[in-house]
Design a protein around this motif. Structure first.
Motif, PDB file in Angstrom:
ATOM      1  N   LEU A   5       0.811  -1.220   0.000  1.00 21.02           N
ATOM      2  CA  LEU A   5       0.000   0.000   0.000  1.00 21.02           C
ATOM      3  C   LEU A   5       0.850   1.280   0.000  1.00 21.02           C
ATOM      4  CD1 LEU A   5      -2.763  -1.019   2.575  1.00 21.02           C
ATOM      5  CD2 LEU A   5      -2.843  -1.172   0.076  1.00 21.02           C
ATOM      6  N   TRP A   6       2.094   1.195   0.434  1.00 16.44           N
ATOM      7  CA  TRP A   6       2.919   2.395   0.533  1.00 16.44           C
ATOM      8  C   TRP A   6       3.133   3.115  -0.791  1.00 16.44           C
ATOM      9  CZ3 TRP A   6       4.932   5.145   4.611  1.00 16.44           C
ATOM     10  CH2 TRP A   6       4.712   4.604   5.873  1.00 16.44           C
ATOM     11  N   PRO A   7       3.264   2.421  -1.930  1.00 12.84           N
ATOM     12  CA  PRO A   7       3.390   3.180  -3.187  1.00 12.84           C
ATOM     13  C   PRO A   7       2.190   4.068  -3.487  1.00 12.84           C
ATOM     14  CG  PRO A   7       4.132   0.929  -3.506  1.00 12.84           C
ATOM     15  CD  PRO A   7       3.497   0.979  -2.137  1.00 12.84           C
ATOM     16  N   GLY A   8       1.052   3.818  -2.826  1.00  8.17           N
ATOM     17  CA  GLY A   8      -0.122   4.666  -3.041  1.00  8.17           C
ATOM     18  C   GLY A   8      -0.114   5.930  -2.213  1.00  8.17           C
ATOM     19  N   LEU A   9       0.967   6.151  -1.447  1.00 11.27           N
ATOM     20  CA  LEU A   9       1.071   7.358  -0.637  1.00 11.27           C
ATOM     21  C   LEU A   9       1.074   8.591  -1.534  1.00 11.27           C
ATOM     22  CD1 LEU A   9       1.532   8.184   2.381  1.00 11.27           C
ATOM     23  CD2 LEU A   9       3.942   8.400   1.783  1.00 11.27           C
ATOM     24  N   ASP A  10       0.280   9.573  -1.166  1.00  6.34           N
ATOM     25  CA  ASP A  10       0.116  10.783  -1.973  1.00  6.34           C
ATOM     26  C   ASP A  10       0.492  11.994  -1.125  1.00  6.34           C
ATOM     27  OD1 ASP A  10      -1.365  13.137  -3.216  1.00  6.34           O
ATOM     28  OD2 ASP A  10      -1.797  11.563  -4.675  1.00  6.34           O
ATOM     29  N   LEU A  11       1.032  13.014  -1.764  1.00  7.39           N
ATOM     30  CA  LEU A  11       1.366  14.226  -1.023  1.00  7.39           C
ATOM     31  C   LEU A  11       0.136  14.866  -0.393  1.00  7.39           C
ATOM     32  CD1 LEU A  11       4.029  15.949  -3.327  1.00  7.39           C
ATOM     33  CD2 LEU A  11       4.414  14.749  -1.173  1.00  7.39           C
ATOM     34  N   ARG A  12      -1.026  14.662  -0.978  1.00 12.96           N
ATOM     35  CA  ARG A  12      -2.255  15.212  -0.385  1.00 12.96           C
ATOM     36  C   ARG A  12      -2.573  14.533   0.939  1.00 12.96           C
ATOM     37  NH1 ARG A  12      -6.017  14.460  -5.550  1.00 12.96           N
ATOM     38  NH2 ARG A  12      -4.762  12.549  -5.522  1.00 12.96           N
ATOM     39  N   HIS A  13      -2.234  13.242   1.045  1.00 10.87           N
ATOM     40  CA  HIS A  13      -2.393  12.547   2.324  1.00 10.87           C
ATOM     41  C   HIS A  13      -1.542  13.215   3.392  1.00 10.87           C
ATOM     42  CE1 HIS A  13      -3.202   8.751  -0.295  1.00 10.87           C
ATOM     43  NE2 HIS A  13      -4.322   9.443  -0.082  1.00 10.87           N
ATOM     44  N   GLN A  43      -8.751  11.958   3.518  1.00  5.50           N
ATOM     45  CA  GLN A  43      -7.313  11.876   3.250  1.00  5.50           C
ATOM     46  C   GLN A  43      -6.575  11.240   4.429  1.00  5.50           C
ATOM     47  OE1 GLN A  43      -5.860  12.486   0.466  1.00  5.50           O
ATOM     48  NE2 GLN A  43      -7.452  13.570  -0.653  1.00  5.50           N
ATOM     49  N   VAL A  44      -6.927  11.630   5.635  1.00  5.28           N
ATOM     50  CA  VAL A  44      -6.278  11.066   6.817  1.00  5.28           C
ATOM     51  C   VAL A  44      -6.624   9.590   6.972  1.00  5.28           C
ATOM     52  CG1 VAL A  44      -6.136  11.152   9.342  1.00  5.28           C
ATOM     53  CG2 VAL A  44      -6.125  13.277   8.013  1.00  5.28           C
ATOM     54  N   ALA A  45      -7.899   9.239   6.723  1.00  2.46           N
ATOM     55  CA  ALA A  45      -8.307   7.839   6.815  1.00  2.46           C
ATOM     56  C   ALA A  45      -7.551   6.990   5.787  1.00  2.46           C
ATOM     57  CB  ALA A  45      -9.822   7.728   6.604  1.00  2.46           C
ATOM     58  N   ALA A  46      -7.349   7.533   4.593  1.00  8.03           N
ATOM     59  CA  ALA A  46      -6.608   6.805   3.565  1.00  8.03           C
ATOM     60  C   ALA A  46      -5.158   6.608   3.981  1.00  8.03           C
ATOM     61  CB  ALA A  46      -6.681   7.555   2.237  1.00  8.03           C
ATOM     62  N   LEU A  47      -4.546   7.629   4.613  1.00  6.16           N
ATOM     63  CA  LEU A  47      -3.170   7.522   5.077  1.00  6.16           C
ATOM     64  C   LEU A  47      -3.054   6.464   6.168  1.00  6.16           C
ATOM     65  CD1 LEU A  47      -0.250   8.544   5.081  1.00  6.16           C
ATOM     66  CD2 LEU A  47      -0.957  10.346   6.677  1.00  6.16           C
ATOM     67  N   GLU A  48      -4.015   6.442   7.093  1.00  4.74           N
ATOM     68  CA  GLU A  48      -3.992   5.440   8.156  1.00  4.74           C
ATOM     69  C   GLU A  48      -4.089   4.031   7.585  1.00  4.74           C
ATOM     70  OE1 GLU A  48      -5.768   7.710  12.069  1.00  4.74           O
ATOM     71  OE2 GLU A  48      -7.203   7.013  10.566  1.00  4.74           O
ATOM     72  N   ALA A  70       2.143   6.538  17.078  1.00  5.79           N
ATOM     73  CA  ALA A  70       2.514   6.329  15.676  1.00  5.79           C
ATOM     74  C   ALA A  70       2.424   7.636  14.897  1.00  5.79           C
ATOM     75  CB  ALA A  70       1.602   5.280  15.047  1.00  5.79           C
ATOM     76  N   GLY A  71       1.394   8.437  15.211  1.00  6.59           N
ATOM     77  CA  GLY A  71       1.240   9.720  14.544  1.00  6.59           C
ATOM     78  C   GLY A  71       2.378  10.661  14.838  1.00  6.59           C
ATOM     79  N   SER A  72       2.868  10.669  16.076  1.00  7.64           N
ATOM     80  CA  SER A  72       3.989  11.528  16.454  1.00  7.64           C
ATOM     81  C   SER A  72       5.251  11.132  15.695  1.00  7.64           C
ATOM     82  CB  SER A  72       4.226  11.449  17.964  1.00  7.64           C
ATOM     83  OG  SER A  72       3.112  11.966  18.669  1.00  7.64           O
ATOM     84  N   ILE A  73       5.466   9.804  15.574  1.00  6.17           N
ATOM     85  CA  ILE A  73       6.637   9.342  14.818  1.00  6.17           C
ATOM     86  C   ILE A  73       6.534   9.782  13.362  1.00  6.17           C
ATOM     87  CG2 ILE A  73       7.824   7.293  13.938  1.00  6.17           C
ATOM     88  CD1 ILE A  73       7.101   5.905  16.573  1.00  6.17           C
ATOM     89  N   LEU A  74       5.375   9.587  12.771  1.00  2.00           N
ATOM     90  CA  LEU A  74       5.202   9.968  11.364  1.00  2.00           C
ATOM     91  C   LEU A  74       5.325  11.474  11.174  1.00  2.00           C
ATOM     92  CD1 LEU A  74       4.564   9.089   8.479  1.00  2.00           C
ATOM     93  CD2 LEU A  74       2.116   9.352   9.012  1.00  2.00           C
ATOM     94  N   ALA A  75       4.833  12.246  12.162  1.00  3.91           N
ATOM     95  CA  ALA A  75       4.866  13.709  12.034  1.00  3.91           C
ATOM     96  C   ALA A  75       6.296  14.216  11.866  1.00  3.91           C
ATOM     97  CB  ALA A  75       4.211  14.351  13.253  1.00  3.91           C
ATOM     98  N   GLY A  76       7.254  13.599  12.583  1.00  5.79           N
ATOM     99  CA  GLY A  76       8.642  14.023  12.428  1.00  5.79           C
ATOM    100  C   GLY A  76       9.160  13.796  11.022  1.00  5.79           C
ATOM    101  N   HIS A  77       8.803  12.665  10.445  1.00  2.11           N
ATOM    102  CA  HIS A  77       9.233  12.364   9.076  1.00  2.11           C
ATOM    103  C   HIS A  77       8.540  13.285   8.069  1.00  2.11           C
ATOM    104  CE1 HIS A  77      11.587   8.868  10.159  1.00  2.11           C
ATOM    105  NE2 HIS A  77      10.562   8.398  10.879  1.00  2.11           N
ATOM    106  N   VAL A  78       7.258  13.552   8.322  1.00  5.21           N
ATOM    107  CA  VAL A  78       6.518  14.415   7.395  1.00  5.21           C
ATOM    108  C   VAL A  78       7.098  15.824   7.402  1.00  5.21           C
ATOM    109  CG1 VAL A  78       4.293  15.516   6.958  1.00  5.21           C
ATOM    110  CG2 VAL A  78       4.400  13.068   7.471  1.00  5.21           C
ATOM    111  N   ASP A  79       7.500  16.310   8.570  1.00  4.11           N
ATOM    112  CA  ASP A  79       8.114  17.646   8.635  1.00  4.11           C
ATOM    113  C   ASP A  79       9.396  17.687   7.801  1.00  4.11           C
ATOM    114  OD1 ASP A  79       6.116  18.556  10.249  1.00  4.11           O
ATOM    115  OD2 ASP A  79       7.235  18.305  12.128  1.00  4.11           O
TER     116      ASP A  79
END
Length: 311
Positions: A5-13, A43-48, A70-79
């Motif tokens: 599913l990771w290749p479906g990650l979108d910048l809008r997510h 968008q958030v539900a799709a990312l989850e 998990a959200g806190s960990i991802l937030a650092g990478h997203v920043d």
């Protein structure tokens, strides 16, 4: 599988996730992005679903949201990703404006010594983010081949060139200088091609300028005697003087250039010259950075005579 599913990650997510994480609210995130609240929630539900973990704890009505572990960990990478994307955007804008990128330039020895350093100094002062890589060669033949193959963007070269293959900008009117043994029988000044008739020349075997000179003199009835044997060629590279031989010295040097090379010999300007150019593939569209390089070189050397290059 989750990994599929990771290749479906979108910048809008990621944009929706980041907005909710910063505002703590789906409603305020929707206002920040200019979306509807249901769109942000989707968008958030799709990312989850893609990451396989819950990223926010929703309050009643799902309007308020706080990050899970998990959200806190991802937030650092997203920043970090957001910062990198901003840098990438700026780099591409700089490239489009000619303020970034790279240029590969080939130059034969005299051009590398006397033209390219001055061009680079001015070019780098105006376009400091553009990386310029220089390659040296004894003559322009291999450089032109690399331009044809696309491994070089530009080459300093000598005319004539195939106009179907290369585009070019003339830079330097390059005069020939005749060097002979001191005390020889030649006049102090060479005013006519006839004065060169029958004289032996020491030339480089692979030098296109020497070939062009001999052709020029022959076409003008001068008909010099050329020495191309291996021994003479090797000796001429050491600037060897011979009692019965002359040398035409090509390019970019001043009157004192032979003396700097260890030869104490008189010189005479000759009634022959050629042009040194900056060449590139004729079928290639130059980037703004490359076009700027051509413009800087042309502005500095508008068919300048070689004897003036030292100034």
């Amino acid at each position: 599988m989750l990994s599929d599913l990771w290749p479906g990650l979108d910048l809008r997510h990621l944009a929706a996730f980041s907005a909710v994480a910063k505002t703590g609210s789906f409603a305020r995130a929707a206002e920040m992005l200019g979306y509807t609240q249901p769109a942000v929630s989707q968008q958030v539900a799709a990312l989850e679903k893609i990451v396989g973990q819950r990223l926010f704890e929703r309050s009643s009505g799902r309007a308020q949201a706080t990050l899970t572990e998990a959200g806190s960990i991802l937030a650092g990478h997203v920043d970090e990703l957001t910062a990198r994307m901003a840098v990438a955007k700026q780099d591409l804008l700089d490239l489009a404006r000619g303020e970034a990128g790279s240029i590969r330039v080939g130059a034969f020895q005299s051009a590398l010594a006397c033209i390219l350093p001055h061009v680079l100094q001015r070019y780098n002062s105006r376009y400091p983010a553009v990386q310029v890589e220089a390659m040296e060669s004894n003559n322009d033949i291999p450089l032109l081949q690399q331009v044809k193959q696309g491994t070089l963007d530009f080459a300093f070269a000598l005319l004539p060139l195939d106009s179907q293959t290369f585009a070019y900008r003339e830079l330097v009117l390059d005069e020939f200088v005749l060097v002979s043994k001191r005390g020889g029988s030649l006049p102090t000044r060479i005013d006519s091609h006839d004065q060169l008739h029958g004289l032996p020349l020491i030339v480089y075997r692979t030098c296109r300028s020497a070939t062009a000179l001999v052709a020029f003199l022959t076409a003008n009835s001068a008909s010099p005697t050329s020495s191309f044997d291996q021994t003479t060629t090797r000796r001429s590279r050491k600037w060897c003087e011979q009692a019965s031989a002359l040398r035409f010295c090509r390019g970019f040097g001043r009157a004192s250039a032979p003396t700097r090379r260890g030869v104490d010999a008189p010189y005479r300007h000759c009634p022959a010259s050629g042009s040194s150019v900056l060449a590139w593939r004729a079928d290639r569209t130059l980037t703004p950075a490359q076009q700027a390089f051509v413009d800087v070189a042309a502005a500095m050397y508008p068919r300048t005579r070689a004897a003036r290059l030292a100034s």
